[in-house]
Design an enzyme around this catalytic site. Structure first.
Site, PDB file in Angstrom:
ATOM      1  N   TRP A  82      42.026  28.779  26.495  1.00  0.00           N
ATOM      2  CA  TRP A  82      41.433  27.686  26.449  1.00  0.00           C
ATOM      3  C   TRP A  82      41.577  26.927  25.249  1.00  0.00           C
ATOM      4  CZ3 TRP A  82      40.090  26.791  31.290  1.00  0.00           C
ATOM      5  CH2 TRP A  82      39.802  27.829  32.146  1.00  0.00           C
ATOM      6  N   GLY A  95      31.627  26.535  10.754  1.00  0.00           N
ATOM      7  CA  GLY A  95      31.497  25.289   9.753  1.00  0.00           C
ATOM      8  C   GLY A  95      32.547  24.212  10.429  1.00  0.00           C
ATOM      9  N   ILE A 136      25.538   5.376  42.206  1.00  0.00           N
ATOM     10  CA  ILE A 136      25.266   4.118  42.284  1.00  0.00           C
ATOM     11  C   ILE A 136      26.488   3.332  43.125  1.00  0.00           C
ATOM     12  CG2 ILE A 136      25.265   1.750  40.900  1.00  0.00           C
ATOM     13  CD1 ILE A 136      22.859   3.174  39.384  1.00  0.00           C
ATOM     14  N   GLU A 163      32.397  23.660  22.784  1.00  0.00           N
ATOM     15  CA  GLU A 163      31.933  23.474  21.326  1.00  0.00           C
ATOM     16  C   GLU A 163      30.582  23.955  21.324  1.00  0.00           C
ATOM     17  OE1 GLU A 163      33.247  22.526  18.659  1.00  0.00           O
ATOM     18  OE2 GLU A 163      34.882  21.321  19.003  1.00  0.00           O
TER      19      GLU A 163
HETATM   20  P1  TGC Z   1      25.020  33.263  13.071  1.00  0.00           P
HETATM   21  O1  TGC Z   1      24.156  34.557  12.318  1.00  0.00           O
HETATM   22  O2  TGC Z   1      24.342  32.283  13.604  1.00  0.00           O
HETATM   23  O3  TGC Z   1      26.137  32.687  11.742  1.00  0.00           O
HETATM   24  C1  TGC Z   1      27.067  33.414  11.345  1.00  0.00           C
HETATM   25  C2  TGC Z   1      27.335  32.935  10.174  1.00  0.00           C
HETATM   26  O4  TGC Z   1      27.817  31.314  10.162  1.00  0.00           O
HETATM   27  C3  TGC Z   1      26.894  30.334   9.571  1.00  0.00           C
HETATM   28  N1  TGC Z   1      26.703  29.315  10.561  1.00  0.00           N
HETATM   29  C4  TGC Z   1      27.293  28.094  10.375  1.00  0.00           C
HETATM   30  N2  TGC Z   1      27.910  27.715   9.291  1.00  0.00           N
HETATM   31  C5  TGC Z   1      28.187  26.289   9.472  1.00  0.00           C
HETATM   32  N3  TGC Z   1      28.329  25.492  10.358  1.00  0.00           N
HETATM   33  C6  TGC Z   1      27.460  26.036  11.785  1.00  0.00           C
HETATM   34  N4  TGC Z   1      27.256  25.373  12.813  1.00  0.00           N
HETATM   35  C7  TGC Z   1      27.088  27.589  11.603  1.00  0.00           C
HETATM   36  N5  TGC Z   1      26.415  28.048  12.346  1.00  0.00           N
HETATM   37  C8  TGC Z   1      26.194  29.597  11.737  1.00  0.00           C
HETATM   38  C9  TGC Z   1      25.638  31.174   9.199  1.00  0.00           C
HETATM   39  O5  TGC Z   1      24.718  30.666   8.367  1.00  0.00           O
HETATM   40  C10 TGC Z   1      26.039  32.655   9.173  1.00  0.00           C
HETATM   41  O6  TGC Z   1      26.732  32.436   7.846  1.00  0.00           O
HETATM   42  P2  TGC Z   1      26.485  33.767   6.825  1.00  0.00           P
HETATM   43  O7  TGC Z   1      26.994  33.183   5.384  1.00  0.00           O
HETATM   44  O8  TGC Z   1      25.045  34.025   6.652  1.00  0.00           O
HETATM   45  O9  TGC Z   1      27.239  34.906   7.507  1.00  0.00           O
HETATM   46  O10 TGC Z   1      25.971  33.850  13.954  1.00  0.00           O
HETATM   47  P3  TGC Z   1      25.822  34.468  15.460  1.00  0.00           P
HETATM   48  O11 TGC Z   1      26.778  35.603  15.712  1.00  0.00           O
HETATM   49  O12 TGC Z   1      24.190  34.846  15.795  1.00  0.00           O
HETATM   50  O13 TGC Z   1      26.046  33.066  16.099  1.00  0.00           O
HETATM   51  C11 TGC Z   1      25.670  33.070  17.294  1.00  0.00           C
HETATM   52  C12 TGC Z   1      26.113  31.414  18.000  1.00  0.00           C
HETATM   53  C13 TGC Z   1      25.927  31.807  19.556  1.00  0.00           C
HETATM   54  C14 TGC Z   1      25.120  30.541  17.552  1.00  0.00           C
HETATM   55  C15 TGC Z   1      27.602  31.246  17.472  1.00  0.00           C
HETATM   56  O14 TGC Z   1      28.368  32.160  17.903  1.00  0.00           O
HETATM   57  C16 TGC Z   1      28.104  30.009  18.375  1.00  0.00           C
HETATM   58  O15 TGC Z   1      28.053  29.026  18.062  1.00  0.00           O
HETATM   59  N6  TGC Z   1      28.789  30.186  19.642  1.00  0.00           N
HETATM   60  C17 TGC Z   1      29.466  29.268  20.298  1.00  0.00           C
HETATM   61  C18 TGC Z   1      30.800  29.249  20.398  1.00  0.00           C
HETATM   62  C19 TGC Z   1      31.503  27.868  20.158  1.00  0.00           C
HETATM   63  O16 TGC Z   1      30.957  26.907  20.087  1.00  0.00           O
HETATM   64  N7  TGC Z   1      32.607  27.966  20.572  1.00  0.00           N
HETATM   65  C20 TGC Z   1      33.457  26.716  20.299  1.00  0.00           C
HETATM   66  C21 TGC Z   1      34.946  27.040  20.393  1.00  0.00           C
HETATM   67  S1  TGC Z   1      36.155  25.739  19.845  1.00  0.00           S
HETATM   68  C22 TGC Z   1      35.987  24.557  20.941  1.00  0.00           C
HETATM   69  O17 TGC Z   1      35.259  24.714  21.838  1.00  0.00           O
HETATM   70  C23 TGC Z   1      36.923  23.549  20.871  1.00  0.00           C
HETATM   71  S2  TGC Z   1      36.769  22.386  22.090  1.00  0.00           S
HETATM   72  C24 TGC Z   1      37.724  21.249  21.404  1.00  0.00           C
HETATM   73  C25 TGC Z   1      37.857  19.960  21.818  1.00  0.00           C
HETATM   74  O18 TGC Z   1      38.777  19.624  22.839  1.00  0.00           O
HETATM   75  O19 TGC Z   1      37.240  19.059  21.375  1.00  0.00           O
HETATM   76  P1  FAD Z   2      30.790  32.113  28.357  1.00  0.00           P
HETATM   77  O1  FAD Z   2      30.292  32.372  26.925  1.00  0.00           O
HETATM   78  O2  FAD Z   2      31.186  33.290  29.307  1.00  0.00           O
HETATM   79  O3  FAD Z   2      29.130  31.531  29.040  1.00  0.00           O
HETATM   80  C1  FAD Z   2      29.197  31.412  30.383  1.00  0.00           C
HETATM   81  C2  FAD Z   2      27.632  31.306  30.666  1.00  0.00           C
HETATM   82  O4  FAD Z   2      26.871  32.032  30.007  1.00  0.00           O
HETATM   83  C3  FAD Z   2      27.463  29.729  30.038  1.00  0.00           C
HETATM   84  O5  FAD Z   2      26.374  29.144  31.012  1.00  0.00           O
HETATM   85  C4  FAD Z   2      26.877  29.985  28.977  1.00  0.00           C
HETATM   86  O6  FAD Z   2      25.584  29.061  28.354  1.00  0.00           O
HETATM   87  C5  FAD Z   2      25.783  31.613  29.446  1.00  0.00           C
HETATM   88  N1  FAD Z   2      25.717  32.445  28.424  1.00  0.00           N
HETATM   89  C6  FAD Z   2      26.438  33.048  27.324  1.00  0.00           C
HETATM   90  N2  FAD Z   2      25.600  33.537  26.430  1.00  0.00           N
HETATM   91  C7  FAD Z   2      24.315  33.456  26.606  1.00  0.00           C
HETATM   92  C8  FAD Z   2      23.125  33.555  25.976  1.00  0.00           C
HETATM   93  N3  FAD Z   2      23.220  34.508  24.842  1.00  0.00           N
HETATM   94  N4  FAD Z   2      22.138  33.164  26.625  1.00  0.00           N
HETATM   95  C9  FAD Z   2      21.920  32.531  27.569  1.00  0.00           C
HETATM   96  N5  FAD Z   2      23.261  32.227  28.085  1.00  0.00           N
HETATM   97  C10 FAD Z   2      24.376  32.499  27.899  1.00  0.00           C
HETATM   98  N6  FAD Z   2      37.818  27.049  22.640  1.00  0.00           N
HETATM   99  C11 FAD Z   2      38.619  26.826  21.280  1.00  0.00           C
HETATM  100  O7  FAD Z   2      38.736  27.871  20.517  1.00  0.00           O
HETATM  101  N7  FAD Z   2      39.505  25.932  20.994  1.00  0.00           N
HETATM  102  C12 FAD Z   2      39.681  25.066  21.773  1.00  0.00           C
HETATM  103  O8  FAD Z   2      40.482  24.069  21.408  1.00  0.00           O
HETATM  104  C13 FAD Z   2      38.925  24.925  23.043  1.00  0.00           C
HETATM  105  N8  FAD Z   2      39.057  23.962  23.969  1.00  0.00           N
HETATM  106  C14 FAD Z   2      38.562  23.988  25.097  1.00  0.00           C
HETATM  107  C15 FAD Z   2      39.037  22.809  26.238  1.00  0.00           C
HETATM  108  C16 FAD Z   2      38.334  23.182  27.449  1.00  0.00           C
HETATM  109  C17 FAD Z   2      38.980  22.043  28.465  1.00  0.00           C
HETATM  110  C18 FAD Z   2      37.619  23.876  27.380  1.00  0.00           C
HETATM  111  C19 FAD Z   2      36.972  24.066  29.129  1.00  0.00           C
HETATM  112  C20 FAD Z   2      37.220  25.049  26.957  1.00  0.00           C
HETATM  113  C21 FAD Z   2      37.876  25.060  25.397  1.00  0.00           C
HETATM  114  N9  FAD Z   2      37.368  26.121  24.580  1.00  0.00           N
HETATM  115  C22 FAD Z   2      38.033  26.130  23.399  1.00  0.00           C
HETATM  116  C23 FAD Z   2      36.591  27.142  24.904  1.00  0.00           C
HETATM  117  C24 FAD Z   2      35.027  26.794  24.817  1.00  0.00           C
HETATM  118  O9  FAD Z   2      34.632  26.845  23.685  1.00  0.00           O
HETATM  119  C25 FAD Z   2      34.351  27.551  25.706  1.00  0.00           C
HETATM  120  O10 FAD Z   2      34.831  27.774  26.975  1.00  0.00           O
HETATM  121  C26 FAD Z   2      32.834  27.832  25.284  1.00  0.00           C
HETATM  122  O11 FAD Z   2      32.744  28.424  23.974  1.00  0.00           O
HETATM  123  C27 FAD Z   2      32.133  28.639  26.265  1.00  0.00           C
HETATM  124  O12 FAD Z   2      32.731  30.167  26.425  1.00  0.00           O
HETATM  125  P2  FAD Z   2      33.108  30.682  27.789  1.00  0.00           P
HETATM  126  O13 FAD Z   2      33.959  29.859  28.747  1.00  0.00           O
HETATM  127  O14 FAD Z   2      33.673  31.874  27.824  1.00  0.00           O
HETATM  128  O15 FAD Z   2      31.597  31.034  28.869  1.00  0.00           O
END
Ligand code: TGC
Ligand code: FAD
Length: 391
Positions: A166, A242, A342, A368
């Site tokens: 993704w 970050g 709408i 994100e």
């Molecule tokens: P946790 O203990 O919360 O954090 C580990 C370390 O990271 C630090 N930290 C941050 N630092 C900067 N900014 C933030 N937002 C931060 N959040 C946490 C934290 O202080 C800690 O630092 P250290 O030095 O103490 O080690 O770690 P966790 O494993 O409990 O985290 C859980 C969780 C669920 C919050 C985290 O893994 C999370 O945010 N999951 C969501 C994954 C996600 O957002 N993936 C996105 C992939 S990229 C994407 O989707 C791009 S789309 C692009 C586009 O087309 O626009």
């Molecule tokens: P999952 O983590 O499998 O989650 C599935 C469901 O379970 C969700 O409803 C979620 O909220 C829920 N869930 C998971 N854990 C918990 C919990 N602890 N408690 C309660 N509910 C929970 N990623 C990148 O790295 N780089 C990119 O450039 C990027 N671009 C993207 C572009 C597109 C078009 C899309 C669709 C995704 C992209 N992503 C990218 C990936 C995106 O960040 C992930 O899809 C997102 O983080 C969710 O992961 P997942 O799809 O594996 O869902």
């Protein structure tokens, strides 16, 4: 429909500086002139208008809130307004820009060596090079800390093995920022050049959301990169998280752009569509929907603006960014769904932008950090108790 009329019920315009307004207006004009006329076709075809990338560079969009290396050095509010205007065009356009700026340039700028910065930042800023960010894996989305991609040191190289899924801009990227675990099990960031043997990409098709955006799989099979391609200044999950703070902030503004587009379109439609001898805007139930949208947009505008001011003061916390991403994307998705409703049957065709925004926002709700993950980040902050893992 008439031209977009802007949405500002609370005089928020007056809270912006002249420079912030100028930046916003320049991007708004460009999106209207160059992007809106072609987006429906790209959405239909499932393509991204890559020919516009150098123009985005010329407009100063890439890395706009970074200083040096050719970047514009704008404040965070101006940067947010850019994201708002791009996403009023399409979430795919904002995605391209926010990946380049927040997920590729930001980590090189913040965690990179001087050589890495000089090699990549000026070219990325100009849109001569494009980047992608590989964090998510097939089995690790919300929980990136469980990643299985490895970068193991062998002689004068790191050898990467694993799959990222993704990934926005994946197949067009000249450089991939890849997060992988090293010999010590610690997460590190690695720069992988396009064309490196063992590195391949595959585009994901069949998407009903983010059609005007490239989404790919990145595959690494014994892919050797030089030791100097590792970021020297970060280890651990805080590296990629970050970067996510940068991009999530931009999304909080971008979602407002989508919502403004849908609200304005639905309002104009309701004022001109006549049923039962009256414009549908005269019916109480339609007015309730329009008022809900405007109220939520106004609240979201204020949230984004104050968050931008906090970032400019250097006091914004990651959890506050989570709240703005969570609220504003939810608000935009609900607004798009109401706007679609709408418009009746007309709401489902791509002659109008509403269904495109609505479908895109399903992705924005998930990437994100999903809506629920942000809920839990804030929940952990206010209760001191983590709902993740086994803490
Ligand atoms: P946790 O203990 O919360 O954090 C580990 C370390 O990271 C630090 N930290 C941050 N630092 C900067 N900014 C933030 N937002 C931060 N959040 C946490 C934290 O202080 C800690 O630092 P250290 O030095 O103490 O080690 O770690 P966790 O494993 O409990 O985290 C859980 C969780 C669920 C919050 C985290 O893994 C999370 O945010 N999951 C969501 C994954 C996600 O957002 N993936 C996105 C992939 S990229 C994407 O989707 C791009 S789309 C692009 C586009 O087309 O626009
Ligand atoms: P999952 O983590 O499998 O989650 C599935 C469901 O379970 C969700 O409803 C979620 O909220 C829920 N869930 C998971 N854990 C918990 C919990 N602890 N408690 C309660 N509910 C929970 N990623 C990148 O790295 N780089 C990119 O450039 C990027 N671009 C993207 C572009 C597109 C078009 C899309 C669709 C995704 C992209 N992503 C990218 C990936 C995106 O960040 C992930 O899809 C997102 O983080 C969710 O992961 P997942 O799809 O594996 O869902």
């Amino acid at each position: 429909m008439e031209k977009f009329r802007g949405v500002d019920y609370y005089g928020i315009e007056e809270l912006l500086t002249e420079e912030e307004r100028m930046v916003r207006d320049a991007i708004r004009d460009w999106v209207e002139a160059e992007f809106l006329p072609i987006v429906a076709e790209h959405h239909r075809e499932g393509t991204f208008p890559t020919h516009l990338i150098p123009k985005l560079g010329e407009l100063g969009i890439f890395g706009a809130n970074l200083k040096g290396y050719g970047c514009a050095g704008l404040n965070n509010v101006a940067y947010g307004l850019i994201m708002q205007e791009l996403e009023r065009g399409d979430s795919g356009l904002r995605s391209c820009a926010s990946v380049q700026s927040g997920l590729v340039m930001y980590p090189i700028y913040t965690y990179g060596s001087e050589a890495q910065k000089e090699r990549w930042l000026p070219a990325l800023q100009r849109g001569e090079a494009i980047g992608c960010f590989g964090l998510t894996e097939p089995d690790h989305g919300s929980d990136p800390g469980g990643m299985t991609t490895r970068a193991l040191k062998k002689g004068d190289s790191y050898v990467l093995n694993g799959t990222k899924l993704w990934i926005t801009n994946g197949s067009i990227a000249d450089v991939a920022v890849v997060w992988a675990k090293g010999d010590d099990g610690e997460i590190g960031g690695y720069l992988v050049d396009k064309g490196t043997p063992g590195f391949s990409t595959l585009d994901i098709h069949g998407k009903f959301s983010m059609r005007a955006s490239i989404t790919s799989e990145l595959s690494f099979q014994d892919c050797r990169i030089p030791l100097e391609n590792k970021f020297p200044n970060v280890t651990g999950l805080r590296g990629p998280l970050g970067c996510l703070s940068q991009a999530r902030y931009g999304i909080a503004w971008g979602a407002v752009g989508c919502a403004m587009a849908c609200y304005d379109w639905a309002l104009q439609y309701a004022q001109t569509r006549v049923q039962f001898g009256k414009p549908i805007a005269q019916f109480q139930l339609v007015q309730r929907k329009l008022v809900w949208m405007l109220t939520e947009i106004t609240k979201a505008q204020l949230l984004a603006l104050q968050l931008g001011r906090l970032r400019d003061q250097g006091t914004a916390r990651a959890q506050q960014i989570s709240m703005a991403k969570m609220n504003n994307v939810w608000m935009a998705l609900e607004t798009a769904r109401m706007a679609r409703d709408i418009m009746g049957a007309a709401g489902i065709v791509d002659e109008h932008p509403v269904i495109r925004h609505m479908l895109n926002l399903e992705t924005v709700f998930t990437y994100e950090g999903t809506h629920d993950i942000h809920t839990l980040i804030i929940g952990r902050d206010i209760t001191g108790l983590s709902a993740f893992g086994d803490e």
